[in-house]
Design an enzyme around this catalytic site. Sequence first.
Site, mmCIF file in Angstrom:
data_model
loop_
_atom_site.group_PDB
_atom_site.id
_atom_site.type_symbol
_atom_site.label_atom_id
_atom_site.label_comp_id
_atom_site.label_asym_id
_atom_site.label_seq_id
_atom_site.Cartn_x
_atom_site.Cartn_y
_atom_site.Cartn_z
ATOM 1 N N LYS A 1 33.935 66.720 55.725
ATOM 2 C CA LYS A 1 34.723 65.824 56.636
ATOM 3 C C LYS A 1 33.360 65.165 57.834
ATOM 4 C CE LYS A 1 37.333 67.323 55.349
ATOM 5 N NZ LYS A 1 37.733 67.881 53.931
ATOM 6 N N VAL B 1 39.597 62.490 28.079
ATOM 7 C CA VAL B 1 38.436 62.342 28.473
ATOM 8 C C VAL B 1 38.088 62.978 27.226
ATOM 9 C CG1 VAL B 1 36.564 63.494 29.454
ATOM 10 C CG2 VAL B 1 38.390 62.528 31.403
ATOM 11 N N ARG C 1 38.418 74.413 40.536
ATOM 12 C CA ARG C 1 37.455 75.751 40.486
ATOM 13 C C ARG C 1 37.986 76.921 40.241
ATOM 14 N NH1 ARG C 1 33.379 74.086 44.186
ATOM 15 N NH2 ARG C 1 33.724 76.587 45.005
ATOM 16 N N HIS D 1 54.269 60.011 75.267
ATOM 17 C CA HIS D 1 54.577 58.283 74.661
ATOM 18 C C HIS D 1 53.298 57.834 75.202
ATOM 19 C CE1 HIS D 1 56.172 54.165 73.526
ATOM 20 N NE2 HIS D 1 55.399 53.731 75.349
#
Length: 475
Positions: free
Chosen positions: A58, A247, A282, A454
Amino acid sequence: MSKQFDVVVIGGGPGGYIAAIRAAQLGFQVACIDEWKNAEGGPAPGGTCTNVGCIPSKALLQSSEHFDHANHHFADHGISAKDVKMDVAKMLGRKDTVVKQNNDGILYLFKKNKITFFHGRGTFANAIDGGFEVKVTGKAEESIVGKQVIIATGSNARALPGTPFDEVHILSNDGALRMGSVPKKLALIGSGVIGLEMGSVWRRLGAEVTILEGLPTFLGAVDEQIAKEAKKAFDKQGLKIELGVKVGEISNGKKGVSIAYTNAKGEAQTLDADKLIVSIGRVPNTIGLGAEAIGLQLDERGAIVVDGDCKTNVPGVWAVGDVVRGPMLAHKAEEEGVAVAERIAGQHGHVNFNTIPWVIYTSPEIAWVGRTEQQLKADGVAYKAGTFPFLANGRARALGDTTGMVKFLADATTDEILGVHIVGPMASELISEAVVAMEFKASAEDIARICHAHPSLSEATKEAALAVDKRTLNF
Ligand code: FAD
Ligand code: NAI
């Protein structure tokens, strides 16, 4: 005599360190063992998430997004930024600082909660009367005893058969997060979560990115309409994604990597790249755990077998997070860690697997909770759908980010929310409202009747809920 603890936690990632904290809060004497080392060889608790996963990815997504905005979007706001340059070393340094802040934060939390931290590998030695002996090997070696043990040893990147990671040309998530310069050509295998996030980072920084995906559908686990919208946005950005490939041989030379593959039409192709990131899922990690010493049952994938309560086949031994079944997500690991600590204390810890949110931190972000439209169809559930585009949301227009939509799926009879799917700005934050709503078994009407500030992106959530009853106000 070995040090005795009520609870020993093996692994200090989000599953383990959070389990340790909750157990300590509940009054137990707790130890946590974690072997992750920082560059200086010191302790770096936080696991995959903190060191080579959620947090550093991140950080790089943020840096690369700033760069992308400066290059492509500042001008829309009247800001001219010529010759924008990216100092990759500085970007990586910042990421490392963010990681270290998190490592240090966890060490502080251990102290604050009076958890004894051992920096080293924990290995089951044997089951003894009233507990388990766990050997700690690292700088210091010692044996400790836990009446109860929580295993949270996480997962490792899966390599392609015959193509080990060298972290120079063939990279796992680890190498993908510390490339010292922007590769001219970057290949990725697997267009799942890591493929899309890492592909986005390096594309924004200037790499020519190609992702090879084995499945014929893009993001098969995501609601089809949302995945389609996301794919359109990625295509526009120039993120090349080839679906339905097979692949073949991968050669790793001095200058880079050459990938032979067959495309969806069955044609033989070759992709040459400076670097290859392999992001094909994983595998659970039980390396060096000594599972055999206590007769711990593993499944054919190497995951520790647990029941719905995270109990293993050995009474007194629990397992949570990536090393057990279920989604490999940090917040899922944390929830399981908390629930196990509470169960050890005789409480009724609970994890609701139906309301675990998913987020892919690309731009646009993709986030969802609950069932997709294709799942509802497959399950034969009668449902109503409502969507609202960010194009019709004032805040999104002001932000200059109007890609995507919010989509609600609600039960056709009861109006109970069954799934919420978002592709667009800040989807990662917006999804929380949907999770809360689903936890409280809210109807779409409930959300539609709640006052939303808003201008805010969350008004799109309210409008999508209104759309379930075909009464949007702004579209
Ligand atoms: P881990 O975090 O893997 O921690 C396990 C720890 O145990 C490690 O520190 C390991 O060194 C230690 N250990 C293992 N064996 C032993 C032993 N025998 N003795 C002592 N210590 C041991 N998830 C999200 O929810 N959001 C995200 O944005 C996100 N981004 C990701 C990005 C990337 C690139 C990757 C790879 C993953 C990401 N994930 C994300 C997934 C997330 O990182 C994992 O789901 C999460 O870390 C699992 O937590 P865990 O505690 O089960 O295991
Ligand atoms: P993934 O499961 O998300 O995606 C793997 C992709 O690789 C799939 O699309 C699969 O079809 C494809 N694939 C598998 N074998 C292949 C092959 N031989 N050839 C071509 N394609 C192949 O796994 P990924 O991206 O490695 O991430 C692992 C896990 O880490 C995720 O499932 C998620 O749980 C976690 N994660 C979460 C993030 C988040 O929450 N934002 C970010 C990154 C990772």
